[in-house]
Structures are given as C-alpha cells and as structure tokens.
Design a protein around this motif. Structure first.
Motif, PDB file in Angstrom:
ATOM      1  N   VAL A  29      98.552 -71.709 -44.061  1.00 24.93           N
ATOM      2  CA  VAL A  29      97.409 -71.007 -44.663  1.00 24.93           C
ATOM      3  C   VAL A  29      96.142 -71.850 -44.517  1.00 24.93           C
ATOM      4  N   ALA A  30      96.246 -73.150 -44.774  1.00 23.42           N
ATOM      5  CA  ALA A  30      95.083 -74.040 -44.645  1.00 23.42           C
ATOM      6  C   ALA A  30      94.578 -74.056 -43.203  1.00 23.42           C
ATOM      7  N   THR A  31      95.489 -74.087 -42.253  1.00 22.20           N
ATOM      8  CA  THR A  31      95.106 -74.069 -40.835  1.00 22.20           C
ATOM      9  C   THR A  31      94.408 -72.760 -40.487  1.00 22.20           C
ATOM     10  N   LEU A  32      94.960 -71.652 -40.941  1.00 23.48           N
ATOM     11  CA  LEU A  32      94.339 -70.344 -40.681  1.00 23.48           C
ATOM     12  C   LEU A  32      92.959 -70.255 -41.311  1.00 23.48           C
ATOM     13  N   ARG A  33      92.809 -70.785 -42.539  1.00 26.16           N
ATOM     14  CA  ARG A  33      91.518 -70.758 -43.216  1.00 26.16           C
ATOM     15  C   ARG A  33      90.475 -71.526 -42.395  1.00 26.16           C
ATOM     16  N   THR A  34      90.851 -72.685 -41.882  1.00 23.18           N
ATOM     17  CA  THR A  34      89.937 -73.484 -41.064  1.00 23.18           C
ATOM     18  C   THR A  34      89.543 -72.723 -39.804  1.00 23.18           C
ATOM     19  N   GLU A  35      90.522 -72.110 -39.157  1.00 22.26           N
ATOM     20  CA  GLU A  35      90.237 -71.337 -37.945  1.00 22.26           C
ATOM     21  C   GLU A  35      89.296 -70.170 -38.250  1.00 22.26           C
ATOM     22  N   LEU A  36      89.528 -69.479 -39.350  1.00 26.71           N
ATOM     23  CA  LEU A  36      88.673 -68.348 -39.726  1.00 26.71           C
ATOM     24  C   LEU A  36      87.261 -68.811 -40.067  1.00 26.71           C
ATOM     25  N   GLU A  37      87.136 -69.940 -40.751  1.00 28.50           N
ATOM     26  CA  GLU A  37      85.812 -70.455 -41.075  1.00 28.50           C
ATOM     27  C   GLU A  37      85.028 -70.808 -39.806  1.00 28.50           C
ATOM     28  N   ARG A  38      85.705 -71.412 -38.829  1.00 31.48           N
ATOM     29  CA  ARG A  38      85.040 -71.722 -37.557  1.00 31.48           C
ATOM     30  C   ARG A  38      84.586 -70.449 -36.853  1.00 31.48           C
ATOM     31  N   GLU A  39      85.464 -69.461 -36.821  1.00 27.55           N
ATOM     32  CA  GLU A  39      85.138 -68.194 -36.163  1.00 27.55           C
ATOM     33  C   GLU A  39      83.977 -67.501 -36.873  1.00 27.55           C
ATOM     34  N   GLU A  40      84.006 -67.496 -38.205  1.00 32.64           N
ATOM     35  CA  GLU A  40      82.935 -66.875 -38.970  1.00 32.64           C
ATOM     36  C   GLU A  40      81.613 -67.583 -38.684  1.00 32.64           C
ATOM     37  N   TYR A  41      81.602 -68.896 -38.688  1.00 33.46           N
ATOM     38  CA  TYR A  41      80.392 -69.665 -38.401  1.00 33.46           C
ATOM     39  C   TYR A  41      79.864 -69.324 -37.001  1.00 33.46           C
ATOM     40  N   PHE A  42      80.753 -69.313 -36.020  1.00 29.93           N
ATOM     41  CA  PHE A  42      80.363 -68.996 -34.646  1.00 29.93           C
ATOM     42  C   PHE A  42      79.705 -67.620 -34.574  1.00 29.93           C
ATOM     43  N   GLU A  43      80.296 -66.639 -35.234  1.00 26.14           N
ATOM     44  CA  GLU A  43      79.753 -65.277 -35.180  1.00 26.14           C
ATOM     45  C   GLU A  43      78.429 -65.166 -35.940  1.00 26.14           C
ATOM     46  N   VAL A  44      78.299 -65.889 -37.045  1.00 25.04           N
ATOM     47  CA  VAL A  44      77.020 -65.905 -37.762  1.00 25.04           C
ATOM     48  C   VAL A  44      75.952 -66.523 -36.868  1.00 25.04           C
ATOM     49  N   MET A  45      76.286 -67.613 -36.192  1.00 29.42           N
ATOM     50  CA  MET A  45      75.337 -68.261 -35.288  1.00 29.42           C
ATOM     51  C   MET A  45      74.935 -67.295 -34.170  1.00 29.42           C
ATOM     52  N   ARG A  46      75.899 -66.601 -33.607  1.00 31.37           N
ATOM     53  CA  ARG A  46      75.587 -65.614 -32.550  1.00 31.37           C
ATOM     54  C   ARG A  46      74.680 -64.520 -33.072  1.00 31.37           C
ATOM     55  N   ALA A  47      74.982 -64.043 -34.277  1.00 28.92           N
ATOM     56  CA  ALA A  47      74.171 -62.974 -34.858  1.00 28.92           C
ATOM     57  C   ALA A  47      72.740 -63.439 -35.088  1.00 28.92           C
ATOM     58  N   ARG A  48      72.566 -64.636 -35.639  1.00 27.30           N
ATOM     59  CA  ARG A  48      71.212 -65.147 -35.868  1.00 27.30           C
ATOM     60  C   ARG A  48      70.468 -65.340 -34.555  1.00 27.30           C
ATOM     61  N   THR A  49      71.162 -65.850 -33.539  1.00 27.01           N
ATOM     62  CA  THR A  49      70.548 -66.034 -32.223  1.00 27.01           C
ATOM     63  C   THR A  49      70.104 -64.691 -31.646  1.00 27.01           C
ATOM     64  N   ALA A  50      70.862 -63.642 -31.938  1.00 27.39           N
ATOM     65  CA  ALA A  50      70.540 -62.301 -31.453  1.00 27.39           C
ATOM     66  C   ALA A  50      69.477 -61.615 -32.307  1.00 27.39           C
ATOM     67  N   GLY A  51      69.018 -62.308 -33.365  1.00 24.65           N
ATOM     68  CA  GLY A  51      67.958 -61.754 -34.191  1.00 24.65           C
ATOM     69  C   GLY A  51      68.420 -60.934 -35.378  1.00 24.65           C
ATOM     70  N   VAL A  52      69.702 -60.975 -35.701  1.00 27.57           N
ATOM     71  CA  VAL A  52      70.206 -60.233 -36.851  1.00 27.57           C
ATOM     72  C   VAL A  52      69.729 -60.922 -38.128  1.00 27.57           C
ATOM     73  N   SER A  53      69.288 -60.137 -39.092  1.00 22.47           N
ATOM     74  CA  SER A  53      68.773 -60.687 -40.350  1.00 22.47           C
ATOM     75  C   SER A  53      69.919 -61.198 -41.220  1.00 22.47           C
ATOM     76  N   TRP A  54      69.542 -62.048 -42.181  1.00 28.66           N
ATOM     77  CA  TRP A  54      70.542 -62.521 -43.145  1.00 28.66           C
ATOM     78  C   TRP A  54      71.127 -61.333 -43.911  1.00 28.66           C
ATOM     79  N   ALA A  55      70.311 -60.340 -44.201  1.00 31.91           N
ATOM     80  CA  ALA A  55      70.805 -59.157 -44.920  1.00 31.91           C
ATOM     81  C   ALA A  55      71.845 -58.412 -44.084  1.00 31.91           C
ATOM     82  N   GLY A  56      71.606 -58.309 -42.781  1.00 35.20           N
ATOM     83  CA  GLY A  56      72.568 -57.644 -41.902  1.00 35.20           C
ATOM     84  C   GLY A  56      73.883 -58.403 -41.817  1.00 35.20           C
TER      85      GLY A  56
END
Length: 75
Positions: free
Chosen positions: A22-49
C-alpha cells in the motif's frame, strides 16, 4: 469484505507485506498525480480546473502543489 483497488497482483497474505505494498502504491500514485498536475499547469489549466479534476478545493490543490512546482521551475 474490504474494498480493493483493481490490481493485476494478488495481495500478499501477510498484513505487513500488504501494508508495504500500500505504501509503495501510494508513492507511485503521488508521483503520477504530481506529474499530471505539472502537465496541466504547463498546458495552462487553472488551479480551479485541476482541483475540480481531483475532487478537492482550489485551496487544497494550490497548497499541495504550488511550492513544489515553483521549486521545479527554479531548477
């Protein structure tokens, strides 16, 4: 009966091994979430979006990621 996340792997029979998984999966999910947030911000998506997509408040997503993203930009 406990809920389980869909997985190709059979859960370990030992509870401590299962918790480590579970701890390993949580770490993997956090990395993936961070990556996707970074991609979204780079693409101009707002914090609200981003917050809406994650099902959290704008303040929560901003607090969680803004400083980390600013640190990456400075690198």
């Amino acid at each position: 009966m406990s809920p389980r996340v869909a997985s190709k792997e059979e859960p370990p029979s030992d509870p401590l091994s299962a918790l480590r998984r579970v701890a390993t999966l949580r770490t993997e999910l956090e990395r993936e979430e961070y990556f996707e947030v970074m991609r979204a911000r780079t693409a101009g998506v707002s914090w609200a979006g981003i917050a809406a997509a994650l099902g959290v408040s704008k303040q929560a997503v901003h607090r969680r990621f803004k400083r980390r993203l600013a640190g990456d930009a400075a690198s």
